[in-house]
Write a protein that holds these residues in place. Sequence first.
Motif, PDB file in Angstrom:
ATOM      1  N   LYS A 191       0.836  -1.220   0.000  1.00  0.00           N
ATOM      2  CA  LYS A 191       0.000   0.000   0.000  1.00  0.00           C
ATOM      3  C   LYS A 191       0.865   1.263   0.000  1.00  0.00           C
ATOM      4  O   LYS A 191       0.659   2.176  -0.797  1.00  0.00           O
ATOM      5  CB  LYS A 191      -0.944   0.019   1.227  1.00  0.00           C
ATOM      6  CG  LYS A 191      -1.885  -1.171   1.268  1.00  0.00           C
ATOM      7  CD  LYS A 191      -2.795  -1.137   2.480  1.00  0.00           C
ATOM      8  CE  LYS A 191      -2.076  -1.274   3.813  1.00  0.00           C
ATOM      9  NZ  LYS A 191      -1.375  -2.570   3.997  1.00  0.00           N
ATOM     10  N   THR A 192       1.848   1.285   0.912  1.00  0.00           N
ATOM     11  CA  THR A 192       2.690   2.497   0.987  1.00  0.00           C
ATOM     12  C   THR A 192       3.599   2.590  -0.240  1.00  0.00           C
ATOM     13  O   THR A 192       3.856   3.689  -0.746  1.00  0.00           O
ATOM     14  CB  THR A 192       3.515   2.497   2.295  1.00  0.00           C
ATOM     15  OG1 THR A 192       2.605   2.353   3.389  1.00  0.00           O
ATOM     16  CG2 THR A 192       4.287   3.791   2.468  1.00  0.00           C
ATOM     17  N   HIS A 193       4.051   1.435  -0.746  1.00  0.00           N
ATOM     18  CA  HIS A 193       4.855   1.437  -1.974  1.00  0.00           C
ATOM     19  C   HIS A 193       4.065   2.130  -3.102  1.00  0.00           C
ATOM     20  O   HIS A 193       4.582   3.033  -3.768  1.00  0.00           O
ATOM     21  CB  HIS A 193       5.205  -0.002  -2.365  1.00  0.00           C
ATOM     22  CG  HIS A 193       6.102  -0.113  -3.549  1.00  0.00           C
ATOM     23  ND1 HIS A 193       7.337  -0.713  -3.518  1.00  0.00           N
ATOM     24  CD2 HIS A 193       5.964   0.325  -4.833  1.00  0.00           C
ATOM     25  CE1 HIS A 193       7.913  -0.656  -4.700  1.00  0.00           C
ATOM     26  NE2 HIS A 193       7.073  -0.033  -5.528  1.00  0.00           N
ATOM     27  N   LEU A 198      -1.973  10.395   2.779  1.00  0.00           N
ATOM     28  CA  LEU A 198      -2.034  10.147   4.227  1.00  0.00           C
ATOM     29  C   LEU A 198      -1.785   8.667   4.462  1.00  0.00           C
ATOM     30  O   LEU A 198      -2.653   7.832   4.180  1.00  0.00           O
ATOM     31  CB  LEU A 198      -3.429  10.481   4.729  1.00  0.00           C
ATOM     32  CG  LEU A 198      -3.756  11.895   5.169  1.00  0.00           C
ATOM     33  CD1 LEU A 198      -5.209  11.976   5.595  1.00  0.00           C
ATOM     34  CD2 LEU A 198      -2.838  12.360   6.283  1.00  0.00           C
ATOM     35  N   ASP A 199      -0.596   8.348   4.952  1.00  0.00           N
ATOM     36  CA  ASP A 199      -0.226   6.947   5.114  1.00  0.00           C
ATOM     37  C   ASP A 199      -0.581   6.465   6.523  1.00  0.00           C
ATOM     38  O   ASP A 199      -0.424   7.214   7.492  1.00  0.00           O
ATOM     39  CB  ASP A 199       1.294   6.837   4.867  1.00  0.00           C
ATOM     40  CG  ASP A 199       1.742   5.403   4.657  1.00  0.00           C
ATOM     41  OD1 ASP A 199       0.940   4.587   4.184  1.00  0.00           O
ATOM     42  OD2 ASP A 199       2.917   5.113   4.949  1.00  0.00           O
ATOM     43  N   ASP A 200      -1.053   5.237   6.623  1.00  0.00           N
ATOM     44  CA  ASP A 200      -1.215   4.580   7.915  1.00  0.00           C
ATOM     45  C   ASP A 200      -2.288   5.172   8.827  1.00  0.00           C
ATOM     46  O   ASP A 200      -2.045   5.367  10.026  1.00  0.00           O
ATOM     47  CB  ASP A 200       0.130   4.611   8.675  1.00  0.00           C
ATOM     48  CG  ASP A 200       0.822   3.267   8.599  1.00  0.00           C
ATOM     49  OD1 ASP A 200       0.145   2.292   8.239  1.00  0.00           O
ATOM     50  OD2 ASP A 200       2.015   3.204   8.903  1.00  0.00           O
ATOM     51  N   LEU A 201      -3.445   5.423   8.302  1.00  0.00           N
ATOM     52  CA  LEU A 201      -4.556   5.877   9.153  1.00  0.00           C
ATOM     53  C   LEU A 201      -4.971   4.713  10.046  1.00  0.00           C
ATOM     54  O   LEU A 201      -5.141   3.582   9.576  1.00  0.00           O
ATOM     55  CB  LEU A 201      -5.741   6.309   8.272  1.00  0.00           C
ATOM     56  CG  LEU A 201      -7.043   6.636   8.981  1.00  0.00           C
ATOM     57  CD1 LEU A 201      -6.897   7.858   9.864  1.00  0.00           C
ATOM     58  CD2 LEU A 201      -8.163   6.862   7.968  1.00  0.00           C
TER      59      LEU A 201
END
Length: 223
Positions: A92-94, A149-152
């Motif tokens: 996802k973050t990639h 917005l990463d990692d909510l």
Amino acid sequence: MCSRCSEEQREIEERKRKLEEIGNNIGSHLKRIGVPPKYLGCSFENFKTTRFNQKNAKICKEYALRRVGPNGPEAARPANSLFLYGSYGTGKTHLAAAIARELLLQDNDLLFTSVPGLLLEIRRAFHSGATDSEEFHCRKYSSCDFLILDDLGVEKTTEWARQTLDYIIYQRDSHLKPTVVTSNLSLDEIAEKIDGRISSRLAGMARVLHFEGPDYRTNERSQ
Ligand SMILES: Nc1ncnc2c1ncn2[C@@H]1O[C@H](COP(=O)(O)OP(=O)(O)OP(=O)(O)O)[C@@H](O)[C@H]1O
Ligand SMILES: [Mg+2]
């Protein structure tokens, strides 16, 4: 050449030079907008597709390529955002960093932050001696043309954290500002564990992509 044509020509060349400069220094530009060091090299090209992630990778790439600017063909449409959720290590973050890279290469106004990092930055502004106010940071993240917005969902959900996040997401939604959110939680889980309003806003503004499959972190290491 008339003066208007030469002015236009000058602007075209100026933009070309700007894009070349960004392309030559993409790493430092990604860093400047907040992409963490580990993800500076992430692109669509080095994302390995499998049966689990192929469709999501394609949607993310098309999403980035279609938005050539804040006024790009699909920017000012409802559901102009993405919500990437699912289990850990599924890319996802990639993919969020790859979207950031593509958008930056087109010189978009863009910020990338983790949700805990965003809340920490705003909370620090409460401290006396901080150079920028809480409002300044909230406005910065509400008003940029694109926000990742990463990692909510990993942050501690205090009432203050909920209100701050709700404010930023509300502002972005109501001004049709494209936002990419990643999370380990589904929208139902966000409603249950964080805030029903945040979950409902995300549902209205974003295309939802579910990530599943093996954890790339442990899988790659064991090969
Ligand atoms: N399909 C892939 N191709 C290449 N690298 C990948 C792929 N999927 C993940 N990775 C790499 O594996 C690591 C973990 O992926 P990533 O951080 O994107 O997972 P995540 O889904 O965001 O996990 P979490 O839910 O824990 O935040 C990163 O270094 C990323 O670049
Ligand atoms: Mg992640």
